[in-house]
Design an enzyme around this catalytic site. Sequence first.
Site, PDB file in Angstrom:
ATOM      1  N   ASN A   1       2.354   1.829   4.004  1.00 44.96           N
ATOM      2  CA  ASN A   1       2.133   1.905   2.558  1.00 44.96           C
ATOM      3  C   ASN A   1       0.668   1.546   2.325  1.00 44.96           C
ATOM      4  O   ASN A   1       0.301   0.371   2.364  1.00 44.96           O
ATOM      5  CB  ASN A   1       3.067   0.908   1.862  1.00 44.96           C
ATOM      6  CG  ASN A   1       2.964   0.977   0.359  1.00 44.96           C
ATOM      7  OD1 ASN A   1       2.112   1.673  -0.184  1.00 44.96           O
ATOM      8  ND2 ASN A   1       3.825   0.245  -0.317  1.00 44.96           N
TER       9      ASN A   1
ATOM     10  N   GLY B   1       9.723  -7.150  -8.685  1.00 44.61           N
ATOM     11  CA  GLY B   1       9.306  -8.556  -8.797  1.00 44.61           C
ATOM     12  C   GLY B   1       9.783  -9.277 -10.044  1.00 44.61           C
ATOM     13  O   GLY B   1      10.384 -10.348  -9.964  1.00 44.61           O
TER      14      GLY B   1
ATOM     15  N   GLU C   1      11.667  -0.245  -0.943  1.00 49.13           N
ATOM     16  CA  GLU C   1      11.057   1.085  -0.775  1.00 49.13           C
ATOM     17  C   GLU C   1      10.782   1.389   0.694  1.00 49.13           C
ATOM     18  O   GLU C   1      10.923   2.535   1.125  1.00 49.13           O
ATOM     19  CB  GLU C   1       9.753   1.143  -1.585  1.00 49.13           C
ATOM     20  CG  GLU C   1      10.021   1.188  -3.085  1.00 49.13           C
ATOM     21  CD  GLU C   1       8.918   0.584  -3.925  1.00 49.13           C
ATOM     22  OE1 GLU C   1       8.593  -0.615  -3.710  1.00 49.13           O
ATOM     23  OE2 GLU C   1       8.381   1.270  -4.800  1.00 49.13           O
TER      24      GLU C   1
ATOM     25  N   LYS D   1      -0.164  -1.844   4.006  1.00 49.80           N
ATOM     26  CA  LYS D   1       0.979  -2.640   4.459  1.00 49.80           C
ATOM     27  C   LYS D   1       1.775  -1.803   5.446  1.00 49.80           C
ATOM     28  O   LYS D   1       1.972  -0.605   5.217  1.00 49.80           O
ATOM     29  CB  LYS D   1       1.871  -3.011   3.279  1.00 49.80           C
ATOM     30  CG  LYS D   1       1.234  -4.013   2.340  1.00 49.80           C
ATOM     31  CD  LYS D   1       2.226  -4.439   1.274  1.00 49.80           C
ATOM     32  CE  LYS D   1       1.547  -4.444  -0.076  1.00 49.80           C
ATOM     33  NZ  LYS D   1       2.427  -4.279  -1.202  1.00 49.80           N
TER      34      LYS D   1
ATOM     35  N   HIS E   1      12.562  -0.769 -13.131  1.00 50.44           N
ATOM     36  CA  HIS E   1      11.690  -1.277 -12.061  1.00 50.44           C
ATOM     37  C   HIS E   1      10.566  -2.039 -12.752  1.00 50.44           C
ATOM     38  O   HIS E   1       9.653  -1.442 -13.322  1.00 50.44           O
ATOM     39  CB  HIS E   1      11.142  -0.110 -11.232  1.00 50.44           C
ATOM     40  CG  HIS E   1      10.185  -0.536 -10.157  1.00 50.44           C
ATOM     41  ND1 HIS E   1      10.486  -0.455  -8.811  1.00 50.44           N
ATOM     42  CD2 HIS E   1       8.945  -1.075 -10.221  1.00 50.44           C
ATOM     43  CE1 HIS E   1       9.464  -0.917  -8.101  1.00 50.44           C
ATOM     44  NE2 HIS E   1       8.512  -1.301  -8.942  1.00 50.44           N
TER      45      HIS E   1
ATOM     46  N   ARG F   1      -1.868  -2.518 -16.821  1.00 48.11           N
ATOM     47  CA  ARG F   1      -1.938  -1.144 -17.349  1.00 48.11           C
ATOM     48  C   ARG F   1      -1.346  -1.089 -18.755  1.00 48.11           C
ATOM     49  O   ARG F   1      -0.379  -1.792 -19.054  1.00 48.11           O
ATOM     50  CB  ARG F   1      -1.172  -0.192 -16.431  1.00 48.11           C
ATOM     51  CG  ARG F   1      -1.904   0.083 -15.136  1.00 48.11           C
ATOM     52  CD  ARG F   1      -1.050   0.937 -14.204  1.00 48.11           C
ATOM     53  NE  ARG F   1      -0.690   0.210 -13.009  1.00 48.11           N
ATOM     54  CZ  ARG F   1       0.238   0.588 -12.140  1.00 48.11           C
ATOM     55  NH1 ARG F   1       0.916   1.700 -12.341  1.00 48.11           N
ATOM     56  NH2 ARG F   1       0.501  -0.142 -11.074  1.00 48.11           N
TER      57      ARG F   1
ATOM     58  N   ARG G   1       4.270   6.182   2.595  1.00 44.20           N
ATOM     59  CA  ARG G   1       4.425   6.315   1.161  1.00 44.20           C
ATOM     60  C   ARG G   1       3.239   7.125   0.636  1.00 44.20           C
ATOM     61  O   ARG G   1       2.082   6.748   0.856  1.00 44.20           O
ATOM     62  CB  ARG G   1       4.408   4.936   0.528  1.00 44.20           C
ATOM     63  CG  ARG G   1       4.539   5.005  -0.948  1.00 44.20           C
ATOM     64  CD  ARG G   1       4.437   3.640  -1.538  1.00 44.20           C
ATOM     65  NE  ARG G   1       4.915   3.663  -2.894  1.00 44.20           N
ATOM     66  CZ  ARG G   1       5.192   2.582  -3.578  1.00 44.20           C
ATOM     67  NH1 ARG G   1       5.065   1.411  -3.032  1.00 44.20           N
ATOM     68  NH2 ARG G   1       5.614   2.683  -4.805  1.00 44.20           N
TER      69      ARG G   1
ATOM     70  N   GLY H   1       7.797  -4.538 -11.966  1.00 46.56           N
ATOM     71  CA  GLY H   1       6.935  -5.286 -11.040  1.00 46.56           C
ATOM     72  C   GLY H   1       5.550  -5.323 -11.639  1.00 46.56           C
ATOM     73  O   GLY H   1       5.410  -5.345 -12.863  1.00 46.56           O
ATOM     74  N   SER H   2       4.513  -5.301 -10.798  1.00 49.76           N
ATOM     75  CA  SER H   2       3.182  -5.239 -11.400  1.00 49.76           C
ATOM     76  C   SER H   2       2.980  -3.864 -12.043  1.00 49.76           C
ATOM     77  O   SER H   2       2.297  -3.736 -13.045  1.00 49.76           O
ATOM     78  CB  SER H   2       2.100  -5.579 -10.393  1.00 49.76           C
ATOM     79  OG  SER H   2       2.247  -4.786  -9.268  1.00 49.76           O
ATOM     80  N   GLY H   3       3.579  -2.837 -11.463  1.00 48.96           N
ATOM     81  CA  GLY H   3       3.779  -1.567 -12.170  1.00 48.96           C
ATOM     82  C   GLY H   3       5.204  -1.581 -12.711  1.00 48.96           C
ATOM     83  O   GLY H   3       6.062  -2.262 -12.155  1.00 48.96           O
TER      84      GLY H   3
ATOM     85  N   GLU I   1      13.840  -8.836 -10.551  1.00 48.25           N
ATOM     86  CA  GLU I   1      14.684  -9.589  -9.618  1.00 48.25           C
ATOM     87  C   GLU I   1      14.536 -11.098  -9.772  1.00 48.25           C
ATOM     88  O   GLU I   1      15.429 -11.848  -9.378  1.00 48.25           O
ATOM     89  CB  GLU I   1      14.323  -9.207  -8.166  1.00 48.25           C
ATOM     90  CG  GLU I   1      14.676  -7.767  -7.821  1.00 48.25           C
ATOM     91  CD  GLU I   1      14.073  -7.312  -6.501  1.00 48.25           C
ATOM     92  OE1 GLU I   1      13.861  -8.161  -5.611  1.00 48.25           O
ATOM     93  OE2 GLU I   1      13.812  -6.107  -6.353  1.00 48.25           O
TER      94      GLU I   1
ATOM     95  N   VAL J   1       3.782 -12.700 -15.256  1.00 47.93           N
ATOM     96  CA  VAL J   1       4.700 -13.263 -16.256  1.00 47.93           C
ATOM     97  C   VAL J   1       4.990 -14.739 -15.997  1.00 47.93           C
ATOM     98  O   VAL J   1       5.293 -15.473 -16.930  1.00 47.93           O
ATOM     99  CB  VAL J   1       6.035 -12.482 -16.354  1.00 47.93           C
ATOM    100  CG1 VAL J   1       5.815 -11.083 -16.853  1.00 47.93           C
ATOM    101  CG2 VAL J   1       6.792 -12.484 -15.073  1.00 47.93           C
TER     102      VAL J   1
END
Length: 400
Positions: free
Chosen positions: A9, A328, A379, A16, A208, A241, A93, A210-212, A331, A284
């Site tokens: 990824n 993130g 993923e 990663k 979903h 964003r 990915r 997360g940061s996105g 969950e 957050v």
Amino acid sequence: MSDGILVVNAGSSSIKVKLYAIDDADLVPLLSGGMSGIGSAPLLSVTDGNGAVLEERRFEPGEIADASAAQHQLADWFSRHGSAESIIAVGHRVVHGGPDFAEPVLVDDAVLRRLETFIPLAPLHQLGNLDPIRVLRQRRPDLPQVACFDTAFHRGHPELADRFALPRFLHGEGVRRYGFHGLSFEYVAGRLRDLAPGTADGRVVVAHLGSGASLCALKAGRSQETTMSFTALDGLPMGTRCGALDPGVVLHLIEHKGMTPAEIGHMLYRESGLLGLSGLSNDVRTLLASDRPEAAMAVAYFCRRVAQATAALAVTLGGLDAFVFTAGIGENAPEIRRRIIAELGWAGLILSNDANRSGAARLDAEGSRAQIWIVPTDEERMIARHTMRLLGRTAPGAAA
Ligand code: ADP
């Protein structure tokens, strides 16, 4: 040594990787690692399947100046530690499969050339994703490489969900609502089928967060509509964003503030969302811990937009049988879950506070008109499964 699948990824400043051993009954994580801070503060780190640190090595910025150098360094590490021979295929990915790719694909020269034509659709991401494919093709031309796309899961959308209300020729030129996070949504849809087959056959919104962040409307496990569109900027506000924005704002920034495309891009991708709203943080956890009113407003704004977008997708689905949190924030942040479901109270969703606090899988209270779930996403495992399938081997544990 059992056969292994390497999942890669790669972004613009980090790569990663995760190595799985193919076990009869499962894909077993053996190694996770990567290179972060490419070009600024490069750090190579590798952990084993249990999270124990095997390597942590810092480099001078000039030593790992770009993603290719990082990829070579990682490949060398795997060779030195005897892990490279076990790898029978690599799954990557790749953010953009353009209008063509509705499935993962084995990469050859023609496919690579086609994928390069999508670089203008996602300049930063696509370049970073394709780089390791090229490097590995040079090092190991024999090794099958599979590209798995963030957009592919959404390619079956009906025209209503795929178009912008713009002149028709632009759609033909590729200006359409692609959607992203597809590997995550596909994995979650498969897990939901394991956990609650009847529910997975129904009308489900997956969040979903997360940061996105994006939402996906699923009917019988297939994507019908999603909140991100042409780029990963659209839809929900995210860490940095902006989410959905009046395009007139962009015209204003150009015409009256003299901003360049690069400056506007930087603002919309890096300085907006929770960070822009709060002036404090994109995370957050920090916002929830703060007593500043701007932080509270940013959290309230995020939860309101998630609930509003859920309502819009429920229209597409003609109702809602289940709402699923993942990634993130989804969950790990009970307070955010609580607020989002509270905003959906009018639709009859009721959260069990105990289940929510303890992070159970199923969160709806008795009497709730839709089920509420947490389904952790994975993923990398989805990519490993696709890669095996393209090699003609049945992916262990693949439910969907
Ligand atoms: P990505 O993979 O898109 O970078 P993740 O899915 O890992 O992002 O989500 C990262 C975000 O999740 C962080 O920015 C943070 O806001 C949020 N997050 C992670 N852990 C927690 C937690 N324990 N409580 C609240 N939020 C969390």
